[in-house]
Design an enzyme around this catalytic site. Sequence first.
Site, mmCIF file in Angstrom:
data_model
loop_
_atom_site.group_PDB
_atom_site.id
_atom_site.type_symbol
_atom_site.label_atom_id
_atom_site.label_comp_id
_atom_site.label_asym_id
_atom_site.label_seq_id
_atom_site.Cartn_x
_atom_site.Cartn_y
_atom_site.Cartn_z
ATOM 1 N N ASN A 24 59.275 97.973 38.916
ATOM 2 C CA ASN A 24 58.950 98.232 40.278
ATOM 3 C C ASN A 24 58.473 97.127 41.129
ATOM 4 O O ASN A 24 57.976 96.070 40.466
ATOM 5 C CB ASN A 24 57.667 99.103 40.380
ATOM 6 C CG ASN A 24 57.355 99.378 41.838
ATOM 7 O OD1 ASN A 24 58.199 99.867 42.704
ATOM 8 N ND2 ASN A 24 56.136 98.969 42.200
ATOM 9 N N VAL A 25 58.997 96.942 42.203
ATOM 10 C CA VAL A 25 58.734 95.791 43.350
ATOM 11 C C VAL A 25 58.084 96.525 44.585
ATOM 12 O O VAL A 25 58.762 97.070 45.228
ATOM 13 C CB VAL A 25 59.776 94.753 43.592
ATOM 14 C CG1 VAL A 25 59.369 93.695 44.588
ATOM 15 C CG2 VAL A 25 60.747 94.326 42.602
ATOM 16 N N GLY A 26 56.904 96.377 44.525
ATOM 17 C CA GLY A 26 56.115 96.878 45.571
ATOM 18 C C GLY A 26 54.739 96.133 46.112
ATOM 19 O O GLY A 26 54.569 95.260 45.657
ATOM 20 N N TYR A 71 51.219 96.016 47.825
ATOM 21 C CA TYR A 71 49.936 96.745 47.884
ATOM 22 C C TYR A 71 49.016 95.683 48.148
ATOM 23 O O TYR A 71 49.169 94.567 48.209
ATOM 24 C CB TYR A 71 49.646 97.144 46.329
ATOM 25 C CG TYR A 71 50.821 97.800 45.638
ATOM 26 C CD1 TYR A 71 51.021 99.140 45.711
ATOM 27 C CD2 TYR A 71 51.585 97.235 44.863
ATOM 28 C CE1 TYR A 71 51.989 99.877 45.230
ATOM 29 C CE2 TYR A 71 52.755 97.734 44.523
ATOM 30 C CZ TYR A 71 52.875 99.166 44.558
ATOM 31 O OH TYR A 71 53.868 99.736 43.807
ATOM 32 N N HIS A 81 52.186 105.877 43.501
ATOM 33 C CA HIS A 81 53.041 104.661 43.359
ATOM 34 C C HIS A 81 53.725 104.488 42.096
ATOM 35 O O HIS A 81 52.990 104.767 41.278
ATOM 36 C CB HIS A 81 52.336 103.640 44.089
ATOM 37 C CG HIS A 81 52.010 103.633 45.425
ATOM 38 N ND1 HIS A 81 50.719 102.810 45.917
ATOM 39 C CD2 HIS A 81 52.685 104.091 46.476
ATOM 40 C CE1 HIS A 81 50.714 103.280 47.325
ATOM 41 N NE2 HIS A 81 51.886 104.137 47.535
ATOM 42 N N GLU A 123 64.498 97.807 43.629
ATOM 43 C CA GLU A 123 64.399 97.353 44.772
ATOM 44 C C GLU A 123 65.305 95.966 45.000
ATOM 45 O O GLU A 123 65.827 95.470 46.178
ATOM 46 C CB GLU A 123 63.097 96.836 44.732
ATOM 47 C CG GLU A 123 62.098 97.780 45.312
ATOM 48 C CD GLU A 123 61.486 98.579 44.053
ATOM 49 O OE1 GLU A 123 60.911 99.631 44.262
ATOM 50 O OE2 GLU A 123 61.931 98.175 42.983
ATOM 51 N N GLU A 181 43.062 98.578 57.975
ATOM 52 C CA GLU A 181 44.323 99.183 57.565
ATOM 53 C C GLU A 181 45.353 99.429 58.911
ATOM 54 O O GLU A 181 44.972 99.346 60.074
ATOM 55 C CB GLU A 181 44.196 100.348 57.134
ATOM 56 C CG GLU A 181 44.049 100.195 55.362
ATOM 57 C CD GLU A 181 45.304 99.712 54.825
ATOM 58 O OE1 GLU A 181 46.567 99.566 55.258
ATOM 59 O OE2 GLU A 181 45.197 99.401 53.382
#
Length: 472
Positions: free
Chosen positions: A161-163, A165, A183, A225, A274
């Site tokens: 996974n490339v996410g 955060y 996620h 990704e 946020e």
Amino acid sequence: MAYEDLREFLATLDKNAQLLRFSDPLSPEPHLGAAARAVSNLTDRGPALLFDNLDGYERGRVVLNVVGSWPNHALMLGLDKDTPVKEQFFEFARRWDAFPVEVGRREDAPWREHTVEGDDIDLFHLLPLFRLNRYDAGTYIDKAPVISRDPDDWDNFDAQNVGIYRIQVKGKARLGIQPLPTHDIGLHLRKAEERGENLPVAIAVGNEPVITTVAGMPLMYDQSEYEMAGAIQGSPYRIAKAPLTGMDVPWGAEAVLEGEIVAYSREVEGPFGEFTGYYSGGRRQPVITIHRVSYRTDPIFEHLYLGRPWTEMDYTLALNTSVPLYQQLKKDFPEVVAVNAMYTQGLLGIISVRPRYGGFAKAVGVRAMTTPHGLGYCKVIIVVDETVDPFNLAQVMWSLSVKFHPAHDLVVLPDLSILPLDPSSEPAGITHKVVLDATTPIAPEQRGHFSQEVDAPAETEAWENRIKQLLK
């Protein structure tokens, strides 16, 4: 249009008058956050902001607002900077269809130039860190892809996974991270903890914009990704092996941090300003220990300002949220024409559709809420006719004002899931959702007076194109 690294993209922005440089001495707080907020307030055609003389830092430059406007987003795609949003949407969707594109592996990554390990690591010295908003609990790294692997399927490239955060810097070599259970990294962490193991991770700081855009996409668990980044940029995406963790990381990154999420360890993380425009509050979140940092000479530290929309995050996530929803909905409903889910990461979305019968548009709206992204977002869905451009808010508001009937066209779905950051959810993570049907009633619905709509004069489209060329 593939960019080798962040530096090459900044050069393209500069060439197109979409980069401002600031060389006068500045204190990072409050000036950098204020500058990023200001450029978003002033225009939707804003430039990137590059700062190279920051008080208190021996090395490193800071860039903000890299994709913080539609011209910058168009240049990311290799398009003319004046390309309209709707055209960018359909081009993004066309490239999506090329997925997957195999990666290109190289081992001569520029971030290998310098290395710091173990007790010598001091992130406050290595990286120019600062608070974005005045009540943030600390400094954050908030636009850096985090790479993790499935502990039960370690060698499966597609399950890597490339996410992106939010990451709070909590100590010289200690970070806090906020992964939601839904996620992919949340799933990886759960599996690691079930095995009683820490979860290795790599964090890539300062990248060309395609990978940071794709890292925010709601892709399926087994969709890479990197292979999607190749599809979006039109050529294989270059990656290199991180030496400590073995993770595949972007070849052109400015810096790579390697470490592990500590199993079963939780500390209070936040508050943090946020993308909803509100502080999120503090919650107990996992902790990362950093064991190795690799970085380029004179690295560029990219930061993402977050706050009340619109900010760079909204431009970055606009189409990578809209296009996946469009592709998923179109599989079930070929009548879907376009999807605009650009508003607060898709908490509000607009879908244009060619209804087949009365009630059809409502069904499309409800389906949007059950897509992978819609489950945690898509709180308000507006459905309009195919003749209405969902990216033109004047047309959408017209349609909503004259076609929507509160007694017939409002669908309320109670107590559905939403991301806990939604400040209106009660309890956090639960909300009612609504579909507003602003399409023209068709059989078997028979109501209203919609038979004599004013159409555009002949040659209108030709004049649009003529005027567009003159404006250039």
